[in-house]
Write a protein that holds these residues in place. Structure first.
Motif, mmCIF file in Angstrom:
data_model
loop_
_atom_site.group_PDB
_atom_site.id
_atom_site.type_symbol
_atom_site.label_atom_id
_atom_site.label_comp_id
_atom_site.label_asym_id
_atom_site.label_seq_id
_atom_site.Cartn_x
_atom_site.Cartn_y
_atom_site.Cartn_z
ATOM 1 N N ILE A 1 0.866 -1.187 0.000
ATOM 2 C CA ILE A 1 0.000 0.000 0.000
ATOM 3 C C ILE A 1 0.894 1.225 0.000
ATOM 4 N N GLN B 1 4.679 -1.049 -8.253
ATOM 5 C CA GLN B 1 3.446 -1.691 -7.795
ATOM 6 C C GLN B 1 2.731 -2.379 -8.949
ATOM 7 N N ASP C 1 -1.440 -4.544 -5.689
ATOM 8 C CA ASP C 1 -1.124 -3.521 -4.697
ATOM 9 C C ASP C 1 -2.127 -2.373 -4.766
ATOM 10 N N THR C 2 -1.982 -1.414 -3.861
ATOM 11 C CA THR C 2 -2.904 -0.274 -3.785
ATOM 12 C C THR C 2 -2.134 1.028 -3.679
ATOM 13 N N VAL D 1 -3.047 4.768 -2.491
ATOM 14 C CA VAL D 1 -3.972 5.730 -1.897
ATOM 15 C C VAL D 1 -3.461 7.110 -2.295
ATOM 16 N N ALA E 1 -1.236 -0.158 -9.918
ATOM 17 C CA ALA E 1 -1.901 -0.558 -8.681
ATOM 18 C C ALA E 1 -3.367 -0.142 -8.681
ATOM 19 N N LYS E 2 -4.139 -0.776 -7.805
ATOM 20 C CA LYS E 2 -5.520 -0.359 -7.579
ATOM 21 C C LYS E 2 -5.511 1.039 -6.978
ATOM 22 N N VAL F 1 -7.124 4.074 -4.863
ATOM 23 C CA VAL F 1 -8.099 4.403 -3.819
ATOM 24 C C VAL F 1 -7.910 5.875 -3.457
ATOM 25 N N VAL G 1 -8.127 -0.334 3.639
ATOM 26 C CA VAL G 1 -7.617 -1.278 2.626
ATOM 27 C C VAL G 1 -6.895 -2.429 3.311
#
Length: 447
Positions: A182, A213, A217-218, A220, A237-238, A240, A291
């Motif tokens: 993250i 990533q 992975d994320t 933010v 990455a995802k 958010v 997350v």
């Protein structure tokens, strides 16, 4: 303590000691790697350097001879050393990898990794994330540009322990394989141009937090920061978001609550930290821990009690109905802008420090609440002109922090805020922003 396994380099130069260089050298030596250390000012007779020599390090001090690169296949540098340093420039020319100790941590840590960067708010956000995970009774370690060297902390973590690390652009620039599970990107503002030279270079260094990533992975990210948005198309990455302005996705807030997606987390009224910047930090932390599966009860527990990090809009005391705040970590204009937005009461602002060639015009629209300014350091005259341009007639130039606090107090009335928020780095008068903040606190308690 863990050591490096399957490390592909055998001859490493550690350039610059201090905390990060010493930790990197100890890790490499304990891992059976041949280590040479080059530090301009280090004293070979100190216990710390002698301990490294006794472990087998070859220590070169007093200069930067290019011969220290002979037979070297990897270079770990202190983050603050610029790339114009002749040793680093020559290493790049020889195609020797140049990294910071954060990269070594990526060879060691096996558990979840949360990494936080941004121009402002890193320490507060990193600390909030750490405290929220801890409040949820999960194993967690704090590391990075917050006083705990990453490669040293990573030696003691296991695969069930989350490591939360704060990272500067200096540290990120020296990464190659570093990959957080993250990553948190708080904001992107003009800073450290004396090091990076161009805004583009600085932005690219920050973007490295998400460079490795994957879809597992994320990231933010601050959805209110248009500069960050330009990097999102390249992120795998995802995504958010967190936002003060936009509603409904990621972490966000309305007048009454903070939310994650459509789920209310807690009432804003119950949050101890003040200010718009801290609300952004809180939302970023909430997104990161949600997350990570952290329960709302842990988040609420922390936000109801966490009063801030020292030197970051830190409430010092109330004296004769005057409120004193230490924001010594405000080393750029944006940080001071956020601090000023945090108060409705009249403010007496203490500001000044290292002259990096910055102009302060962008601060003027945020000086409406400032009734007087006390200025110091290399930028004192520039800030004096800025204050008068903003219509502030009461401006005084001082030499010391004791003078600054006394002059501010003499100009104050009941309910005024006396705020140290320098908008400049501290190195013209102090070794660190912490030393500057401690001098402020000491001067306040002397009143």
């Amino acid at each position: 303590m863990k050591t490096l396994k399957n490390f592909p380099y055998q001859h490493v130069l550690v350039l610059g000691l201090a905390k990060s260089g010493t930790a990197a050298a100890e890790l490499l030596l304990d891992s059976g790697v041949e280590v040479r250390i080059n530090d301009l000012k280090a004293d070979k007779e100190t216990a710390e350097v002698q301990a490294l020599i006794n472990k087998g390090a070859d220590v070169v001090t007093g200069g930067h001879p290019l011969s220290v690169l002979d037979d070297i296949d990897y270079l770990v540098k202190n983050p603050g050393i610029p790339y114009e340093n002749p040793i680093i420039a020559e290493a790049v020319e020889r195609k020797i990898p140049v990294v910071t100790e954060v990269e070594l941590a990526s060879f060691l840590h096996e558990g979840p990794l949360v990494a936080v960067t941004g121009s402002n708010g890193k320490t507060t956000t990193t600390t909030l994330i750490h405290e929220m995970i801890k409040a949820d009774q999960q194993a967690v370690a704090l590391a990075g540009n917050i006083g705990h060297v990453s490669c040293e902390v990573a030696r003691t973590t296991d695969d069930k322990e989350t490591m939360v690390t704060e990272l500067s652009s200096f540290q990120l620039l020296g990464t190659e394989r570093f990959r957080p599970d993250i990553s948190v990107w708080l904001n992107l503002y003009e800073a450290h141009l004396d090091y990076h030279h161009t805004l583009e270079n600085y932005h690219r260094a920050k973007a490295k937090i998400a460079a490795n990533q994957t879809a597992e992975d994320t990231l933010v990210y601050n959805a209110d920061d248009k500069k960050i948005e330009q990097f999102l198309p390249d992120v795998k990455a995802k995504l958010v978001p967190f936002s003060i302005e936009k509603k409904g996705q990621g972490a966000w807030a309305d007048e009454a609550f903070i939310y994650f997606n459509e789920e209310p987390i807690m009432k804003k009224h119950d949050i101890v930290l003040v200010g718009e910047q801290n609300l952004q930090n809180i939302l970023a932390a909430v997104a990161a821990v949600k997350v990570n599966g952290i329960k709302n009860e842990a988040i609420v527990e922390v936000l109801k009690s966490f009063a801030g990090v020292k030197h970051r809009l830190q409430f010092v005391t109330k004296k004769n109905e005057r409120l004193f705040y230490n924001d010594s970590k405000a080393t750029n204009i944006l940080a001071t802008t956020y601090a000023l937005k945090s108060f409705e009461n009249p403010v007496i602002l203490l500001a000044g420090g290292l002259d990096r060639g910055t102009t302060f015009e962008s601060l003027i629209p945020h000086l409406d609440s400032v009734k007087a300014m006390v200025v110091f350091g290399e930028t004192a005259d520039i800030l004096s002109d800025t204050a008068r341009e903003a219509g502030i007639e009461d401006v005084i130039k001082v030499e010391t922090m004791n003078e600054a606090v006394n002059e501010a107090y003499d100009r104050s009335d009941e309910e005024d805020v006396i705020l140290l928020s320098p908008a400049c780095a501290s190195w013209d008068q102090y070794r660190t922003f912490e030393e500057r903040g401690n001098m402020f606190i000491e001067a306040v308690h002397k009143l």
